[in-house]
Design a protein around this motif. Structure first.
Motif, PDB file in Angstrom:
ATOM      1  N   PHE A  14     -12.772   5.759  -0.328  1.00 45.91           N
ATOM      2  CA  PHE A  14     -12.721   6.105   1.069  1.00 45.91           C
ATOM      3  C   PHE A  14     -13.577   5.069   1.904  1.00 45.91           C
ATOM      4  O   PHE A  14     -14.756   4.774   1.751  1.00 45.91           O
ATOM      5  CB  PHE A  14     -13.696   7.440   0.963  1.00 45.91           C
ATOM      6  CG  PHE A  14     -13.268   8.623   0.614  1.00 45.91           C
ATOM      7  CD1 PHE A  14     -12.124   9.336   0.963  1.00 45.91           C
ATOM      8  CD2 PHE A  14     -13.765   8.897  -0.746  1.00 45.91           C
ATOM      9  CE1 PHE A  14     -11.648  10.580   0.308  1.00 45.91           C
ATOM     10  CE2 PHE A  14     -13.488  10.370  -1.167  1.00 45.91           C
ATOM     11  CZ  PHE A  14     -12.276  10.920  -0.888  1.00 45.91           C
ATOM     12  N   PHE A  17     -16.180   2.839   0.295  1.00 46.38           N
ATOM     13  CA  PHE A  17     -16.906   3.796  -0.839  1.00 46.38           C
ATOM     14  C   PHE A  17     -15.795   3.984  -1.838  1.00 46.38           C
ATOM     15  O   PHE A  17     -14.891   4.411  -1.757  1.00 46.38           O
ATOM     16  CB  PHE A  17     -17.547   5.144  -0.221  1.00 46.38           C
ATOM     17  CG  PHE A  17     -18.112   5.923  -1.215  1.00 46.38           C
ATOM     18  CD1 PHE A  17     -19.366   5.505  -1.769  1.00 46.38           C
ATOM     19  CD2 PHE A  17     -17.716   7.109  -1.715  1.00 46.38           C
ATOM     20  CE1 PHE A  17     -19.913   6.296  -2.822  1.00 46.38           C
ATOM     21  CE2 PHE A  17     -18.379   7.871  -2.660  1.00 46.38           C
ATOM     22  CZ  PHE A  17     -19.361   7.329  -3.184  1.00 46.38           C
ATOM     23  N   PRO A  38     -23.006  16.523 -10.816  1.00 45.67           N
ATOM     24  CA  PRO A  38     -23.635  16.661  -9.890  1.00 45.67           C
ATOM     25  C   PRO A  38     -23.033  16.613  -8.508  1.00 45.67           C
ATOM     26  O   PRO A  38     -21.832  16.215  -8.188  1.00 45.67           O
ATOM     27  CB  PRO A  38     -24.681  15.829  -9.919  1.00 45.67           C
ATOM     28  CG  PRO A  38     -24.234  14.911 -10.629  1.00 45.67           C
ATOM     29  CD  PRO A  38     -23.169  15.439 -11.572  1.00 45.67           C
ATOM     30  N   SER A  39     -23.552  17.147  -7.287  1.00 48.39           N
ATOM     31  CA  SER A  39     -23.018  17.176  -6.023  1.00 48.39           C
ATOM     32  C   SER A  39     -22.555  15.531  -5.858  1.00 48.39           C
ATOM     33  O   SER A  39     -23.495  14.711  -5.983  1.00 48.39           O
ATOM     34  CB  SER A  39     -23.927  17.700  -4.933  1.00 48.39           C
ATOM     35  OG  SER A  39     -23.245  17.589  -3.756  1.00 48.39           O
ATOM     36  N   GLY A  40     -21.501  15.266  -5.469  1.00 48.52           N
ATOM     37  CA  GLY A  40     -20.896  14.066  -4.778  1.00 48.52           C
ATOM     38  C   GLY A  40     -20.654  13.283  -5.944  1.00 48.52           C
ATOM     39  O   GLY A  40     -20.273  11.969  -5.615  1.00 48.52           O
ATOM     40  N   GLY A  42     -17.747  13.341  -7.384  1.00 52.58           N
ATOM     41  CA  GLY A  42     -16.227  12.992  -7.499  1.00 52.58           C
ATOM     42  C   GLY A  42     -15.269  13.972  -7.949  1.00 52.58           C
ATOM     43  O   GLY A  42     -13.995  13.842  -7.855  1.00 52.58           O
ATOM     44  N   LYS A  43     -15.757  15.184  -8.160  1.00 46.82           N
ATOM     45  CA  LYS A  43     -14.988  16.289  -8.779  1.00 46.82           C
ATOM     46  C   LYS A  43     -13.845  16.821  -7.838  1.00 46.82           C
ATOM     47  O   LYS A  43     -12.733  16.785  -8.215  1.00 46.82           O
ATOM     48  CB  LYS A  43     -15.982  17.537  -9.134  1.00 46.82           C
ATOM     49  CG  LYS A  43     -17.044  17.246  -9.858  1.00 46.82           C
ATOM     50  CD  LYS A  43     -18.058  18.460 -10.253  1.00 46.82           C
ATOM     51  CE  LYS A  43     -18.565  19.190  -8.896  1.00 46.82           C
ATOM     52  NZ  LYS A  43     -19.946  18.322  -8.489  1.00 46.82           N
ATOM     53  N   THR A  44     -14.421  17.275  -6.753  1.00 49.08           N
ATOM     54  CA  THR A  44     -13.398  17.589  -5.663  1.00 49.08           C
ATOM     55  C   THR A  44     -12.558  16.689  -5.489  1.00 49.08           C
ATOM     56  O   THR A  44     -11.303  17.079  -5.188  1.00 49.08           O
ATOM     57  CB  THR A  44     -14.107  18.247  -4.591  1.00 49.08           C
ATOM     58  OG1 THR A  44     -14.963  19.451  -5.028  1.00 49.08           O
ATOM     59  CG2 THR A  44     -13.201  18.660  -3.405  1.00 49.08           C
ATOM     60  N   SER A  45     -12.920  15.464  -5.122  1.00 51.45           N
ATOM     61  CA  SER A  45     -11.910  14.283  -5.049  1.00 51.45           C
ATOM     62  C   SER A  45     -10.766  14.123  -6.071  1.00 51.45           C
ATOM     63  O   SER A  45      -9.587  14.107  -5.935  1.00 51.45           O
ATOM     64  CB  SER A  45     -12.741  12.826  -4.700  1.00 51.45           C
ATOM     65  OG  SER A  45     -13.541  13.005  -3.902  1.00 51.45           O
TER      66      SER A  45
END
Ligand code: ATP
Length: 346
Positions: A14, A17, A38-40, A42-45
């Motif tokens: 991104f 990043f 954990p949050s951030g 990259g799971k959703t990405s």
């Protein structure tokens, strides 16, 4: 409907990043995968790359042998179920479930039959004429699942699907979700940051950290033989014991561990609280003083300070019939294969 998924050489940026780093992953047809981290991390990405919502900077995604890397979401054999699964409030459940079929031009009677089947699958056979506001959170979640499955995707992508539910309902829905997946046989890829959920549901857990796949395997393997310190800590509580690896084994305050790490140097020996037990064993933690203890139903969680390492506080999950008072002296031991050794550099 089900299909295998292959992700090869995937990287995504991104701007500056680097969000997804060198991801290679083979998913078998009908497998239930959880992306855990954990949050951030990259799971959703990663899920969005599979669903076609992110065009990856590098790499290739194939589903059922077909390269879908640049294929639009609607043209893929995938359906994505987002955490905010917003049902249409003015529509009946049957119309909600049949909505995707309507968009695909399926006729009314076929739509209705399929919606009825899907509502029956999720245990809401008698509710077809109800509206979403008449349902509990868990029932709404089931309708969203029925709607996602109605279009017969080969791969169902679920982004924190149980995130909006309270803990008890969440645990109950995990069992249902797994049972439904077994019944329909569709490949499921399920994003969660909850390791208990991942263990309850997955055939294989993919542990992600800072854009990379850090570990993967069936739940028991990832829990019992974590591939990295990050994975060990993320999958559940771990005691960290300072250690030093040399050619002979791993030196700890509790003696030399025979399970020698390949590398030399400063290390950490990890052991789960339930792997510490009262009495004697191959690795003697020895005498220890109780700091505090609490009753947790199936076990007592006890903090102890071992005589051999007075700067260390260990957590031990002991049988629930023992809830020792602060100051009590205990004798603890462990099996030598219960330790996981990770180098941490000098
Ligand atoms: P969470 O559990 O909080 O949803 P996640 O593991 O799903 O986290 P992602 O949403 O994949 O994480 O985000 C991974 C990283 O990429 C984060 O640092 C996030 O800030 C960043 N990121 C995600 N989407 C974008 C975007 N569109 N533009 C810039 N950065 C983004």
């Amino acid at each position: 409907m089900t299909a295998a998924v292959s992700i090869a050489g995937l990287n995504h940026w991104f701007g500056q990043f680097h969000a997804l780093k060198d991801i290679n992953l083979e998913i078998a047809a009908g497998e239930y995968i959880t992306l855990l981290g954990p949050s951030g991390c990259g799971k959703t990405s990663l899920l969005s790359v599979l669903g076609g919502f992110i065009d990856p900077s590098e790499g290739r995604v194939t589903i059922d042998g077909r390269d879908v890397t640049r294929v639009a979401p609607a043209k893929r054999p995938t359906t994505t179920m987002f955490q905010d699964y917003a049902l249409f409030p003015h529509m009946t459940l049957a119309d909600n479930v049949g909505f995707g079929l309507r968009m695909a031009g399926v006729g009314r009677s076929k739509r209705r039959a399929r919606a009825d089947d899907m509502l029956a699958l999720v245990g809401l056979a008698d509710s077809a004429r109800k509206h979403p506001h008449e349902l509990s959170g868990g029932q709404r979640q089931r309708v969203a699942l029925a709607r996602a499955l109605a279009v017969k995707p080969q791969v169902l992508l679920l982004d924190e699907p149980l995130g909006a539910l309270d803990l008890k309902l969440r645990r109950a829905m995990q069992d249902e979700l797994k049972a439904i997946q077994r019944q329909v046989g569709t490949t499921f890829v399920h994003v969660t940051h909850d390791q208990e959920e991942a263990m309850a549901i997955a055939d294989r857990i993919i542990v992600m950290n800072a854009g990379r796949i850090e570990d993967q395997g069936p739940p028991a393997q990832v829990y019992q033989q974590p591939a990295s310190l990050f994975s060990a800590d993320f999958m559940g509580e771990m005691n960290h014991i300072p250690a030093r690896a040399d050619g002979n084994g791993v030196q700890t305050p509790f003696g030399l561990l025979p399970s020698a790490a390949a590398s030399h140097g400063t290390s950490v020996a990890c052991i789960r609280p339930e792997a510490l037990s009262l009495g004697d064993g191959p690795v003697r933690i020895g005498a220890a003083q109780v700091k505090d203890a609490a009753f947790f139903g199936t076990y007592s969680r006890v903090h102890v300070v071992p005589d051999a390492a007075p700067d260390l506080v260990l957590v031990a999950n002991l049988p629930p019939n023992v809830v020792p008072k602060p100051g009590t002296r205990l004798n603890l031991a462990a099996q030598s294969d219960a330790f996981h050794i990770f180098p941490i550099g000098d």
